[in-house]
Design a protein around this motif. Structure first.
Motif, PDB file in Angstrom:
ATOM      1  N   SER A 110      14.551   9.728   2.164  1.00 28.08           N
ATOM      2  CA  SER A 110      14.000  10.253   3.419  1.00 28.08           C
ATOM      3  C   SER A 110      14.855   9.857   4.620  1.00 28.08           C
ATOM      4  O   SER A 110      15.051  10.659   5.540  1.00 28.08           O
ATOM      5  N   TYR A 121      16.388  11.908  -4.487  1.00 31.33           N
ATOM      6  CA  TYR A 121      15.187  12.714  -4.732  1.00 31.33           C
ATOM      7  C   TYR A 121      15.141  13.189  -6.187  1.00 31.33           C
ATOM      8  O   TYR A 121      14.090  13.152  -6.831  1.00 31.33           O
ATOM      9  N   LYS A 153       9.656  17.529  -0.806  1.00 30.53           N
ATOM     10  CA  LYS A 153      10.713  16.856  -0.049  1.00 30.53           C
ATOM     11  C   LYS A 153      12.095  17.363  -0.460  1.00 30.53           C
ATOM     12  O   LYS A 153      12.953  17.599   0.389  1.00 30.53           O
TER      13      LYS A 153
END
Length: 185
Positions: A108, A123, A147
């Motif tokens: 993130s 990820y 995400k």
């Protein structure tokens, strides 16, 4: 009130006693929206946890994740990055599944900094771990899928993002349609 309680506890226990952790934690949490005020308390809790559990212990890794999360939420990415990195190293050494928090946090941060080439493999790695641990249709996977899809969207890689969003939507729909006693969250 917390400051007064802290002063009393420090007088009776000493400034470096492990029982101060809970009180310092509460005080830091109350300052959480104001990181400059919370930071000295957070660092003090970290030092106490390192002393009590060891610098490479799981409680230390979890606290580093907490500190990194506060930094991340306030846009302090340069401060969050080394905290998440250290937490990840520790959690991987002790083979704890909570290293997913560190992986996703680190991804993130990189994503927020538009360092997509660094965020993408993190990820993907987190997604593989979640799929293996939780199965291919667990609701927690939807968050990671979203995400990753947002990362691809930011890169204008829509053809790669779209199937991930569809899969996340299908997982969420399945979870919403399930009876309350069968919810995964």
């Amino acid at each position: 009130l917390h400051l007064r309680a802290l002063a009393i506890q420090e007088q009776s226990l000493g400034a470096h006693h492990s029982e101060l952790v809970a009180l310092l934690d509460e005080l830091a949490y109350s300052y959480g929206h104001n990181y400059p005020l919370a930071e000295p308390l957070l660092k003090r809790v970290l030092a106490l946890r390192e002393k009590e559990f060891g610098v490479n212990s799981l409680p230390v890794a979890k606290w580093l994740n907490y500190m990194a999360g506060l930094c991340y939420k306030q846009g302090r990415y340069a401060q969050a990055l080394p905290l998440y990195t250290r937490a990840l190293r520790i959690a991987e050494k002790v083979e704890d599944p909570s290293h997913l928090d560190s992986l996703l946090g680190l991804a993130s941060v990189y994503s927020a900094q538009e360092q997509y080439a660094l965020a993408e493999p993190l990820y993907q790695r987190a997604l593989k771990i979640e799929e293996k641990a939780l199965g291919p249709n667990h609701v927690l996977l939807a968050v990671t899928l979203e995400k990753l899809a947002l990362l691809y969207h930011a890169q204008k890689r829509y053809a790669v993002a779209w199937p991930l969003l569809q899969r996340a939507l299908a997982i969420r729909k399945r979870d919403l349609d399930s009876p309350p006693d069968k919810k995964q969250f």
